[in-house]
Write an enzyme that holds these catalytic residues in place. Structure first.
Site: not given
Ligand code: HXC
Length: 260
Positions: A148, A163
């Site tokens: 994601y 991330k």
């Protein structure tokens, strides 16, 4: 399988190494000869985990550390140097996450997750990277991200943006630190059957069925599959792989076209 001496004499720091995927990766590196430092915020996780590795004959220590605190990270790295003498491998596995609608995500909630995932990865990478550079030998760094980071992560905004930052850090340092013989890569594990994930994410059979329905190979990943890929990317067999993100998710993130 990699030879048992792949990481002989090397020292590996694994953050988030007290449980789950981090522990699995630390165990595999230890089985391949590394001396392992388990880093986790929770002292109740880290010492028993280190003891479990020692019982397998792996040289392992645990150092409780909150990766969001740069002074604690510095202390952990200095303790590693004084007890084990070198740092060759760093796995940035420490993370925090919870599922929440973006409009209900508080500033503290955002900061708690981005602090662990993005800032924590930078603090550990910086502190270990400086030791790797000073040694003249270089080293290998592996970050743990999630797909994601590039698809977007509805209900996980905090983790997804953090991330994404770690993916960019991976690619940036892969170029910038190549001259120091430091390789930097990442893995993006998909749904993996760990105790924590099972309890937190798919304990409800209906949710478990829905998650499985999105994975073309029709099953959850195993810790061993993630650990083997991590070990490969950290090993000399992957010495020409740099700045890569290896997805380990049975094809979950890919478009499904007209399949049902
Ligand atoms: C909404 C929440 C929340 C929840 C915490 N918060 N949990 N908000 N829903 N479920 C909010 C709190 O209300 C608080 O904000 C702020 O977050 C900080 O919470 P604390 O509990 O004080 O923080 P802390 O103890 O530091 O906990 C950090 C944490 C926690 C991230 C919230 O979950 C944690 O430490 N988890 C570590 C383990 C973990 O989650 N690992 C999963 C990684 S897996 P307010 O405003 O109230 O003060 C992963 C994989 C993803 O990332 C990819 C899968 C494919």
């Amino acid at each position: 399988m990699l030879p048992q001496s792949t990481f002989a004499d090397q020292v590996a720091i694994v953050t988030g190494g007290g449980t789950g995927l981090g522990y699995g990766i630390a165990e595999r590196l230890g089985q391949l000869g590394a001396r392992v430092v388990l880093v986790s915020r929770n002292p109740e996780h880290v010492e028993p985990a280190a003891e479990r590795l020692r019982q397998q004959g792996i040289e392992a220590i645990g150092i409780p550390t909150d990766v969001r605190q740069p002074d604690q990270v510095e202390r952990m790295v200095e303790e590693t140097m004084s007890r084990l003498g070198r740092i060759d491998l760093l796995v940035n596995g420490a993370a925090g996450n919870f599922t929440v609608d973006a409009e209900k995500l508080s500033v503290n909630g955002f900061n708690a997750v981005v602090g662990s995932v993005l800032h924590g990865t930078f603090y550990c990478t910086r502190a270990c990277g400086l030791k790797m550079i000073a040694s003249g030998r270089g080293g290998r760094i592996l970050n743990i991200v999630a797909t994601y980071a590039w698809t977007g992560g509805p209900r996980n905004l905090h983790s997804a943006v953090a991330k994404a930052g770690v993916v960019t850090m991976t690619r940036t340092l892969a170029v910038e630190w190549a001259r120091y013989n430091i390789r930097v890569n990442a893995i993006a594990p998909g749904p993996t059957d760990t105790e924590g994930a099972r309890a937190a994410l798919w304990s409800d059979p209906e949710i478990s069925r829905r998650v499985l329905g999105r994975i073309p190979v029709g099953r959850f990943g195993t810790v061993a599959e993630v650990a083997n890929a991590a070990a490969y990317l950290l090993s000399p067999y992957a010495d020409f792989i740099n700045g890569e993100v290896l997805v380990i998710d049975g094809g979950e993130w890919l478009g499904k076209g007209l399949t049902s």
